[in-house]
Design a protein around this motif. Structure first.
Motif, PDB file in Angstrom:
ATOM      1  N   HIS A 189     -19.249  10.122  26.637  1.00 24.44           N
ATOM      2  CA  HIS A 189     -19.538  11.140  25.284  1.00 24.44           C
ATOM      3  C   HIS A 189     -19.767  10.264  24.078  1.00 24.44           C
ATOM      4  O   HIS A 189     -21.014  10.747  23.343  1.00 24.44           O
ATOM      5  N   TYR A 190     -19.136   9.104  23.814  1.00 27.15           N
ATOM      6  CA  TYR A 190     -19.432   8.303  22.879  1.00 27.15           C
ATOM      7  C   TYR A 190     -20.959   7.679  22.882  1.00 27.15           C
ATOM      8  O   TYR A 190     -21.744   7.272  21.914  1.00 27.15           O
ATOM      9  N   LEU A 191     -21.229   7.378  24.177  1.00 26.90           N
ATOM     10  CA  LEU A 191     -22.729   6.860  24.315  1.00 26.90           C
ATOM     11  C   LEU A 191     -23.767   7.753  23.468  1.00 26.90           C
ATOM     12  O   LEU A 191     -24.865   7.400  23.166  1.00 26.90           O
ATOM     13  N   THR A 192     -23.539   9.068  23.737  1.00 29.29           N
ATOM     14  CA  THR A 192     -24.475   9.927  23.171  1.00 29.29           C
ATOM     15  C   THR A 192     -24.307  10.138  21.542  1.00 29.29           C
ATOM     16  O   THR A 192     -25.192  10.487  20.830  1.00 29.29           O
ATOM     17  N   LEU A 193     -22.986   9.763  21.030  1.00 25.06           N
ATOM     18  CA  LEU A 193     -22.749  10.000  19.823  1.00 25.06           C
ATOM     19  C   LEU A 193     -23.422   8.858  19.002  1.00 25.06           C
ATOM     20  O   LEU A 193     -24.009   9.017  17.487  1.00 25.06           O
ATOM     21  N   PHE A 194     -23.346   7.521  19.280  1.00 27.35           N
ATOM     22  CA  PHE A 194     -23.526   6.414  18.317  1.00 27.35           C
ATOM     23  C   PHE A 194     -24.663   5.625  18.963  1.00 27.35           C
ATOM     24  O   PHE A 194     -24.877   5.487  20.212  1.00 27.35           O
ATOM     25  N   PRO A 195     -25.521   4.976  18.153  1.00 24.38           N
ATOM     26  CA  PRO A 195     -26.535   4.287  18.349  1.00 24.38           C
ATOM     27  C   PRO A 195     -26.324   2.725  18.716  1.00 24.38           C
ATOM     28  O   PRO A 195     -26.516   2.071  17.989  1.00 24.38           O
ATOM     29  N   PHE A 196     -25.836   2.663  19.789  1.00 23.69           N
ATOM     30  CA  PHE A 196     -25.588   1.201  20.264  1.00 23.69           C
ATOM     31  C   PHE A 196     -26.938   0.502  20.669  1.00 23.69           C
ATOM     32  O   PHE A 196     -27.798   1.380  21.110  1.00 23.69           O
ATOM     33  N   ASP A 197     -26.926  -0.548  20.670  1.00 20.96           N
ATOM     34  CA  ASP A 197     -27.888  -1.550  21.155  1.00 20.96           C
ATOM     35  C   ASP A 197     -27.461  -2.196  22.498  1.00 20.96           C
ATOM     36  O   ASP A 197     -28.209  -2.447  23.208  1.00 20.96           O
ATOM     37  N   THR A 198     -26.265  -2.329  22.544  1.00 26.63           N
ATOM     38  CA  THR A 198     -25.845  -3.273  23.954  1.00 26.63           C
ATOM     39  C   THR A 198     -24.363  -2.558  24.234  1.00 26.63           C
ATOM     40  O   THR A 198     -23.610  -2.106  23.713  1.00 26.63           O
ATOM     41  N   LEU A 199     -24.350  -2.666  25.769  1.00 26.46           N
ATOM     42  CA  LEU A 199     -23.214  -2.232  26.441  1.00 26.46           C
ATOM     43  C   LEU A 199     -22.394  -3.295  27.053  1.00 26.46           C
ATOM     44  O   LEU A 199     -23.117  -3.939  27.865  1.00 26.46           O
ATOM     45  N   LYS A 200     -21.288  -3.673  26.824  1.00 28.38           N
ATOM     46  CA  LYS A 200     -20.550  -4.640  27.633  1.00 28.38           C
ATOM     47  C   LYS A 200     -19.551  -4.118  28.689  1.00 28.38           C
ATOM     48  O   LYS A 200     -18.621  -3.426  28.569  1.00 28.38           O
ATOM     49  N   VAL A 201     -19.794  -4.484  29.908  1.00 26.07           N
ATOM     50  CA  VAL A 201     -19.251  -3.783  31.210  1.00 26.07           C
ATOM     51  C   VAL A 201     -18.063  -4.635  31.088  1.00 26.07           C
ATOM     52  O   VAL A 201     -17.807  -5.996  31.039  1.00 26.07           O
ATOM     53  N   ASP A 202     -16.753  -4.120  30.986  1.00 28.09           N
ATOM     54  CA  ASP A 202     -15.487  -4.632  30.928  1.00 28.09           C
ATOM     55  C   ASP A 202     -15.474  -5.615  32.410  1.00 28.09           C
ATOM     56  O   ASP A 202     -15.681  -5.159  33.194  1.00 28.09           O
ATOM     57  N   ARG A 203     -14.593  -6.756  32.131  1.00 25.86           N
ATOM     58  CA  ARG A 203     -14.319  -7.683  33.072  1.00 25.86           C
ATOM     59  C   ARG A 203     -13.451  -6.977  34.276  1.00 25.86           C
ATOM     60  O   ARG A 203     -13.539  -7.373  35.382  1.00 25.86           O
ATOM     61  N   ALA A 204     -12.719  -5.993  34.007  1.00 30.82           N
ATOM     62  CA  ALA A 204     -12.075  -5.031  35.192  1.00 30.82           C
ATOM     63  C   ALA A 204     -13.180  -4.852  36.102  1.00 30.82           C
ATOM     64  O   ALA A 204     -12.681  -4.566  37.288  1.00 30.82           O
ATOM     65  N   PHE A 205     -14.329  -4.539  35.935  1.00 30.81           N
ATOM     66  CA  PHE A 205     -15.227  -4.040  37.058  1.00 30.81           C
ATOM     67  C   PHE A 205     -16.144  -5.401  37.704  1.00 30.81           C
ATOM     68  O   PHE A 205     -17.033  -5.099  38.190  1.00 30.81           O
ATOM     69  N   VAL A 206     -16.003  -6.656  37.083  1.00 34.53           N
ATOM     70  CA  VAL A 206     -16.550  -7.744  37.649  1.00 34.53           C
ATOM     71  C   VAL A 206     -15.847  -8.533  38.276  1.00 34.53           C
ATOM     72  O   VAL A 206     -16.099  -9.098  39.319  1.00 34.53           O
TER      73      VAL A 206
END
Ligand code: C2E
Ligand code: CA
Ligand code: CA
Ligand code: CA
Length: 275
Positions: A189-206
């Motif tokens: 939901h937040y991805l549609t609300l806020f004008p982000f430039d970058t998304l950091k994939v958490d270490r939990a998925f790496v």
């Protein structure tokens, strides 16, 4: 029964007292460290996975002790600084020192981005936001080279006010990254609300992306989703060549992790950047 309750109460309150004593101790040591300039910015390279070049660094607070070794983790002392009101002084000295380093690197011709962490409490404080971010401009750092890393918890409190602040920061040129993506619950939901430039994939998925099909599936989906939304994707916590290769194959733009470099002191980073 009453007796055992009494016992557990006594035990509980003993634990509480011990915890409280430790916190007071840590708080006063942190105050001392701040006064003596022992809280310092370290820098961890962000690597363009296509070219292998360093395109940015994340600024991470370090508590350097008297003998030069590293003290308590920021995961411990940042929350303490927030609970005790020391966070203002902490971020002021962090930004001042970082700007000093950044201006020097700029003069040496280094062209990279600088990512700064801002916690929920900091972001909620209006004074902090206006003063801290004016500090960059005053100290000669172009906001276009500064990326502010926010976690979802930052945005949870007052969505409208948060959006306003983010828009103000973007209007001044600052870049905004959503940190620790995938560990909260309102992310999509937040991805549609806020004008982000970058998304950091958490270490939990790496961490187990090679061994665990589910982590792989989630990392893959996050990268595709981010690209569909025109966001730059950074993967955190890359420790092995296999992890780097898989993330590169999935189209991830930027990597960060011990494979490339641990967070290092500014003089050490200078060597990395010039080499
Ligand atoms: P974060 O923003 O998620 O920062 C990334 C953390 O992952 C850093 O921990 C970094 O050292 C660590 N890391 C990077 N690569 C690897 C890897 O390959 N493997 C492993 N195991 N870890 C890796 P660090 O420096 O201990 O910082 C912990 C947290 O403290 C940060 O998490 C951030 O939330 C907070 N923090 C640090 N410095 C500041 C600061 O100046 N201001 C604020 N508000 N928060 C800060
Ligand atoms: Ca971060
Ligand atoms: Ca993170
Ligand atoms: Ca994290």
């Amino acid at each position: 029964k009453a007796k055992s309750q009494g016992l557990s109460m006594a035990f509980f309150s003993h634990e509480m007292t011990e915890h409280a004593t430790e916190m007071v101790d840590l708080q006063s040591r942190l105050r001392g460290a701040l006064n003596r300039g022992l809280i310092k910015p370290f820098y961890q390279p962000l690597i363009d996975l296509k070219t292998g070049k360093t395109i940015g660094v994340e600024v991470l607070a370090r508590w350097v002790t008297d003998d030069g070794s590293i003290g308590p983790s920021p995961a411990v002392f940042i929350p303490v600084s927030e609970e005790t009101g020391l966070i203002g002084a902490l971020s002021e000295t962090m930004i001042a020192q970082a700007c000093n380093d950044i201006v020097r690197w700029q003069q040496e011709g280094v062209q990279i981005k600088y990512s700064i962490n801002v916690s929920a409490r900091q972001f909620a404080d209006d004074n902090f936001c206006t003063e801290a971010f004016a500090q960059f401009e005053r100290l000669g750092v172009d906001p276009k080279t500064v990326q502010i890393e926010l976690t979802e918890s930052v945005l949870l409190n007052n969505t409208e006010r948060s959006l306003q602040k983010i828009q103000e920061l973007k209007a001044r040129g600052f870049l905004i990254a959503l940190d620790d993506f995938g560990t909260g619950f309102a992310s999509l939901h937040y991805l549609t609300l806020f004008p982000f430039d970058t998304l950091k994939v958490d270490r939990a998925f790496v961490t187990n992306i090679i061994e665990d099909k589910r982590q792989f599936a989630i990392a893959k989906s996050i990268i595709n989703l981010a690209h569909d939304l025109d966001l730059v994707v950074v993967a955190e916590g890359i420790e092995t060549e296999e992890q780097r290769q898989v993330l590169f194959d999935l189209g991830c733009d930027v990597g960060q992790g011990y494979l490339f470099s641990r967070p290092v002191a500014p003089d050490f980073l200078s060597n990395l950047l010039v080499a």
